[in-house]
Scaffold this motif. Structure first.
Motif, short mmCIF file in Angstrom:
data_model
loop_
_atom_site.label_atom_id
_atom_site.label_comp_id
_atom_site.label_asym_id
_atom_site.label_seq_id
_atom_site.Cartn_x
_atom_site.Cartn_y
_atom_site.Cartn_z
N UNK A 190 0.80 -1.22 0.00
CA UNK A 190 0.00 0.00 0.00
C UNK A 190 0.84 1.28 0.00
N UNK A 191 1.92 1.36 0.79
CA UNK A 191 2.74 2.58 0.73
C UNK A 191 3.34 2.82 -0.66
N UNK A 192 3.76 1.74 -1.33
CA UNK A 192 4.33 1.89 -2.67
C UNK A 192 3.25 2.25 -3.68
N UNK A 193 2.08 1.64 -3.56
CA UNK A 193 0.96 2.00 -4.43
C UNK A 193 0.57 3.46 -4.23
N UNK A 194 0.53 3.88 -2.97
CA UNK A 194 0.19 5.26 -2.64
C UNK A 194 1.22 6.23 -3.22
#
Length: 202
Positions: free
Chosen positions: A119-123
């Motif tokens: 999720x942090x990388x997608x964000x």
């Protein structure tokens, strides 16, 4: 969980030794929470810069998804690195990038990916540095203020909040759980600023 915690609070009132143990436990929770937040930020930096590399087969091909997502982010124009490609636009952007599309087809023929399974990388791709930093800073400030207050809802609010974000380090947002996280943050805000619950010291 709230029912169990209510019973715990009742027992806590009757046992002073247990109350002292809880205060020591709060310090442990503080250390673990701050460590977790630091690790999340470090992981985002390591993933996005390519310093951290894992085998493509790691975590059922999550290593592959992380690598190509980080490469996609690094190839974005500078202004996109700051503001991202747009909320929930990861899939649309990657399928319209020829290099990214060809990389995906090697592992997943006739398929496309809609997130980085982190999720942090997608964000970071969707919202850029500004959006990702703002979100992580919001969570960090809330957690810090809650740990400083050391109220009775500490475990009830902090445990699901931490578990959700730790899980999303190797996963993606789920519609069945994400609304509850923001409801939890709303409860935390009311707890911190409107005094809906007494502190341990009272």
């Amino acid at each position: 969980m709230i029912l169990i915690f209510a019973v715990f609070l009742y027992v806590l009132k009757k046992n002073t030794h247990l109350a002292m143990s809880v205060q020591n436990g709060c310090r442990i929770i503080s250390v673990l929470s701050y460590t977790g937040l630091i690790l999340i930020v470090l992981l985002v930096i390591l993933q996005s810069t390519g310093i951290l590399t894992l085998e493509d087969t790691f975590g059922h091909n999550r290593g592959f998804l992380w690598r190509i997502s980080a490469e996609f982010y690094r190839d974005l124009p500078m202004f996109r690195k700051w503001i991202g490609v747009g909320p929930d636009c990861f899939g649309w952007s990657t399928i319209n990038d020829w290099d990214m599309l060809m990389k995906v087809q090697e592992y997943y023929p006739n398929m496309r990916i809609t997130n980085a399974h982190s999720e942090p990388l997608t964000m970071l791709v969707n919202l850029g540095i500004c959006g990702t930093a703002s979100y992580l800073l919001m969570i960090s400030v809330f957690v810090h203020q809650l740990l400083e207050k050391k109220g009775r809802l500490l475990a009830v609010i902090l445990l699901p909040l931490v578990c959700y974000h730790v899980n999303n380090l190797t996963s993606f947002r789920l519609i069945i759980s994400e609304p509850y996280i923001f409801l939890l943050l709303a409860l935390l805000h009311a707890y911190l600023y409107n005094g809906i619950c007494e502190e341990n010291s009272r």
